[in-house]
Design a protein around this motif. Structure first.
Motif, mmCIF file in Angstrom:
data_model
loop_
_atom_site.group_PDB
_atom_site.id
_atom_site.type_symbol
_atom_site.label_atom_id
_atom_site.label_comp_id
_atom_site.label_asym_id
_atom_site.label_seq_id
_atom_site.Cartn_x
_atom_site.Cartn_y
_atom_site.Cartn_z
ATOM 1 N N ILE A 197 0.939 -1.127 0.087
ATOM 2 C CA ILE A 197 0.024 -0.035 0.003
ATOM 3 C C ILE A 197 0.798 1.292 -0.112
ATOM 4 O O ILE A 197 0.747 2.161 -0.814
ATOM 5 N N TYR A 198 1.849 1.190 1.047
ATOM 6 C CA TYR A 198 2.636 2.611 1.034
ATOM 7 C C TYR A 198 3.527 2.553 -0.006
ATOM 8 O O TYR A 198 3.643 3.913 -0.646
ATOM 9 N N PRO A 199 4.177 1.558 -0.681
ATOM 10 C CA PRO A 199 5.153 1.932 -1.766
ATOM 11 C C PRO A 199 4.163 2.247 -3.080
ATOM 12 O O PRO A 199 4.923 3.007 -3.953
ATOM 13 N N LEU A 200 3.096 1.769 -3.175
ATOM 14 C CA LEU A 200 2.382 1.829 -4.287
ATOM 15 C C LEU A 200 2.136 3.730 -4.415
ATOM 16 O O LEU A 200 2.248 4.296 -5.609
ATOM 17 N N PHE A 201 1.811 4.002 -3.337
ATOM 18 C CA PHE A 201 1.257 5.545 -3.349
ATOM 19 C C PHE A 201 2.578 6.325 -3.304
ATOM 20 O O PHE A 201 2.730 7.468 -4.085
ATOM 21 N N ALA A 202 3.674 5.873 -2.601
ATOM 22 C CA ALA A 202 4.669 6.608 -2.452
ATOM 23 C C ALA A 202 5.561 6.615 -3.926
ATOM 24 O O ALA A 202 6.185 7.667 -4.489
ATOM 25 N N HIS A 203 5.313 5.653 -4.828
ATOM 26 C CA HIS A 203 5.894 5.577 -6.168
ATOM 27 C C HIS A 203 5.298 6.877 -6.869
ATOM 28 O O HIS A 203 6.058 7.412 -7.737
ATOM 29 N N TRP A 204 3.528 6.905 -6.735
ATOM 30 C CA TRP A 204 3.081 8.080 -7.466
ATOM 31 C C TRP A 204 3.655 9.391 -7.021
ATOM 32 O O TRP A 204 3.581 10.131 -7.758
ATOM 33 N N VAL A 205 4.096 9.514 -5.840
ATOM 34 C CA VAL A 205 4.310 10.780 -5.323
ATOM 35 C C VAL A 205 5.905 10.944 -5.344
ATOM 36 O O VAL A 205 6.348 12.348 -5.951
ATOM 37 N N TRP A 206 6.523 10.001 -4.984
ATOM 38 C CA TRP A 206 8.227 10.283 -4.955
ATOM 39 C C TRP A 206 8.899 9.603 -5.709
ATOM 40 O O TRP A 206 9.980 9.933 -6.035
ATOM 41 N N GLY A 207 8.425 8.494 -6.539
ATOM 42 C CA GLY A 207 9.187 7.612 -7.270
ATOM 43 C C GLY A 207 8.899 8.128 -8.769
ATOM 44 O O GLY A 207 9.408 7.272 -9.739
ATOM 45 N N GLY A 208 8.596 9.314 -8.798
ATOM 46 C CA GLY A 208 8.396 9.741 -10.488
ATOM 47 C C GLY A 208 6.890 9.332 -11.138
ATOM 48 O O GLY A 208 7.064 9.183 -12.518
ATOM 49 N N GLY A 209 6.145 8.855 -10.208
ATOM 50 C CA GLY A 209 5.124 8.392 -10.856
ATOM 51 C C GLY A 209 4.039 9.322 -11.350
ATOM 52 O O GLY A 209 4.156 10.613 -11.395
ATOM 53 N N TRP A 210 2.891 9.089 -11.547
ATOM 54 C CA TRP A 210 1.826 9.718 -12.350
ATOM 55 C C TRP A 210 1.386 11.017 -11.612
ATOM 56 O O TRP A 210 1.209 12.224 -12.180
ATOM 57 N N LEU A 211 1.299 11.047 -10.414
ATOM 58 C CA LEU A 211 0.878 12.128 -9.494
ATOM 59 C C LEU A 211 2.082 13.152 -9.351
ATOM 60 O O LEU A 211 1.672 14.312 -9.422
ATOM 61 N N ALA A 212 3.330 12.726 -9.426
ATOM 62 C CA ALA A 212 4.622 13.819 -9.465
ATOM 63 C C ALA A 212 4.532 14.446 -10.898
ATOM 64 O O ALA A 212 4.918 15.469 -11.176
ATOM 65 N N GLN A 213 4.115 13.941 -11.880
ATOM 66 C CA GLN A 213 4.099 14.138 -13.343
ATOM 67 C C GLN A 213 3.020 15.045 -13.679
ATOM 68 O O GLN A 213 3.134 15.342 -14.685
ATOM 69 N N LEU A 214 2.138 15.371 -12.832
ATOM 70 C CA LEU A 214 0.774 16.116 -13.437
ATOM 71 C C LEU A 214 1.278 17.541 -13.730
ATOM 72 O O LEU A 214 0.530 17.967 -14.662
ATOM 73 N N THR B 164 -7.032 10.772 -4.624
ATOM 74 C CA THR B 164 -6.548 9.211 -4.694
ATOM 75 C C THR B 164 -6.265 8.865 -3.456
ATOM 76 O O THR B 164 -6.705 7.761 -3.444
ATOM 77 N N LEU B 165 -6.097 9.508 -2.473
ATOM 78 C CA LEU B 165 -6.075 8.704 -1.126
ATOM 79 C C LEU B 165 -7.495 8.328 -0.647
ATOM 80 O O LEU B 165 -7.588 7.416 -0.191
ATOM 81 N N LEU B 166 -8.402 9.299 -0.761
ATOM 82 C CA LEU B 166 -9.586 8.863 -0.710
ATOM 83 C C LEU B 166 -10.512 7.779 -1.330
ATOM 84 O O LEU B 166 -11.289 6.788 -0.961
ATOM 85 N N GLY B 167 -10.143 7.819 -2.783
ATOM 86 C CA GLY B 167 -10.843 7.161 -3.595
ATOM 87 C C GLY B 167 -10.071 5.903 -4.056
ATOM 88 O O GLY B 167 -10.851 4.945 -4.702
ATOM 89 N N PHE B 168 -8.706 5.806 -3.777
ATOM 90 C CA PHE B 168 -8.076 4.526 -4.086
ATOM 91 C C PHE B 168 -7.747 4.023 -3.060
ATOM 92 O O PHE B 168 -7.574 2.721 -2.632
#
Lengths: 417, 59
Positions: free
Chosen positions: A131-148, A361-365
């Motif tokens: 759970i944590y790594p998935l969201f952390a990738h989106w935020v800190w690992g260059g994932g889609w949230l970081a690329q918005l 994303t936090l609430l909905g996923f």
């Protein structure tokens, strides 16, 4: 060096959880906290970082409307091929070993006095490895949230410099899932009556824990700001000042609100205000002026007593430590506040939308994911203790001995209510 | 009500993501993203209500 302060936050949260719990489950709570930290660290090193990754490392991505959406890291297990030599990536790994343990302690506190040790550890492994790594990738690992920001012009993309979303809100929402799954403590809710009050058994633990959390959060926010937001070392002074102001505003407003409502300040709710201010500071500390940081802390400090009461009285949520109000409420508020108060050097509207996307994303996923995975795990390893555990307390039931063998602080804690 | 609650949470998230991808103009994008969050809050409310009712039945 800042990273090495973060374990103080773990100690603080463990003490707060234990102090706000009942005396009959003290040893189980503290041993559980240690075990949760251990399980989280091992799971994150073994699997978590491989799923999280880091900017520039391999990742799994899908193409949507011609733009890549990175959704999962594609690293190697057990940190293989990652030189632990003090590089920014290796420091980020160290920070997150502590950070994921901090996040995993949040649900452990919410489920105290009825959540089995082995179920808590298994749930922690799930949280730290997936759970944590998935969201952390989106935020800190260059994932889609970081690329918005890059792909859709939404400011600098979703900004969460020290874990207000990845650690605090994700931990708080997982805590909500756990509370729903394990149910309330026996005797908490009685038909046609107000919920029973089970006061924390040692407020000194709680308040000393608050002192420790400040040291830990200074390290967490300072290191996070440098590693995840590229803040120069000199900028850590502003981060530290804002962290202290957020916590101070949270404490003083909680003190004022409880003083006005109950006639005297409520120490446990004041502690909640302090930690909620710290949780919010993890989002705003590097990007707002000190006055705004104080305001952010004051607002969450004012809201936390009402939110805790709302959850207990009107939503039927039995959360002994107030973890959901403090960590989910504080984290989400910080993420929102940085959207309209932050100074990023980009149009504020776009940044606000990026923050809303992260909160959605936090609430909905993340909340459904945490609930679904824990619901499945509950079918294999029952989370809730059996009636004997409810009757005797978790210390006697799971460890065979209480934390205070020579003192019976509250006789009724050891008999069925 | 639990399953519809979770479905609403996921649907709200989907609306938010769709707004980002499909609506390049700021105002419609903002409106639809906020609508997505509103759907999520509705789902959260439904979930809380379902848990509350389940607890009432258990008492």
């Amino acid at each position: 060096m800042l990273v090495l302060l973060v374990p103080l936050a773990l100690a603080g949260i463990a003490l707060i959880n234990t102090g706000l719990g009942r005396s009959r489950s003290t040893a189980q709570s503290m041993l559980g906290a240690l075990g949760v930290m251990a399980a989280a660290a091992i799971a994150y090193v073994a699997v978590g970082f491989a799923c999280e990754g880091s900017p520039g490392m391999p990742e799994h991505a899908v193409m949507i409307a011609g733009k890549p959406w990175g959704w999962l890291g594609a690293g190697t297990f057990f940190l293989r091929h990652l030189p632990l030599t003090g590089s920014p990536v290796s420091l980020a790994v160290l920070l997150q070993i502590f950070g994921v343990a901090l996040a995993a302690l949040i649900p452990w506190g919410a489920g105290s006095d009825r959540w089995r040790l082995k179920a808590g550890y298994a749930s922690t492994v799930l949280f730290a490895a997936w759970i944590y790594p998935l969201f952390a990738h989106w935020v800190w690992g260059g994932g889609w949230l970081a690329q918005l920001g890059v792909h859709y012009g939404l400011g600098r993309g979703f900004m969460d410099i020290a874990g207000a979303g990845t650690m605090q809100a994700a931990g708080g929402l997982t805590a909500l899932s756990i509370v729903w799954i394990v149910g309330a403590r026996q005797g908490k809710f009685i038909a046609n009556q107000l919920p029973a009050v089970f006061p924390g058994h040692n407020i000194l633990y709680v308040l000393f824990g608050c002192c420790l959390t400040l040291g830990g959060w200074l390290g967490l926010n300072g290191a996070g700001a440098m590693l995840f937001a590229g803040i120069a070392p000199g900028g850590v002074v502003l981060v530290a000042v804002n962290t202290v102001l957020c916590a101070s505003g949270g404490l003083l407003m909680a003190l004022l609100v409880t003083r006005v409502r109950f006639g005297k300040p409520d120490a446990s709710l004041c502690a909640n205000g302090w930690v909620a201010g710290l949780a919010a500071s993890s989002a705003v500390c590097a990007f707002v002026p000190p006055v705004a940081a104080l305001l952010v802390g004051m607002m969450i400090g004012c809201a936390v007593p009402f939110l805790a009461e709302l959850l207990e009285l009107h939503c039927g949520v039995d959360d002994p430590t107030g973890a959901i109000a403090v960590h989910a409420g504080g984290g989400l508020w910080g993420l929102l506040a940085v959207g309209f108060m932050g100074r990023f050097g980009v149009p504020a509207g776009g940044q606000m939308l990026a923050q809303i996307a992260g909160i959605a994303t936090l609430l909905g996923f993340i909340l459904p994911l945490a609930y679904g995975l824990n619901w499945l795990l509950n079918l294999i390893i029952p989370y809730r203790t059996d009636p004997e555990g409810d009757r005797a307390g978790m210390d006697m039931h799971e460890l065979g001995a209480g934390a205070y063998p020579e003192f019976v602080l509250r006789g009724e804690d050891f008999v069925q209510r | 009500m639990k399953i519809p609650g979770f479905m609403l949470l996921l649907a709200g998230w989907g609306i938010t993501l769709a707004a980002i991808v499909l609506l390049p103009k700021p105002v419609p994008r903002c409106v639809f993203m906020l609508a997505g969050v509103a759907v999520e809050l509705l789902g959260l409310g439904l979930l809380i209500r379902s848990q509350y009712l389940a607890r009432q039945v258990g008492l």
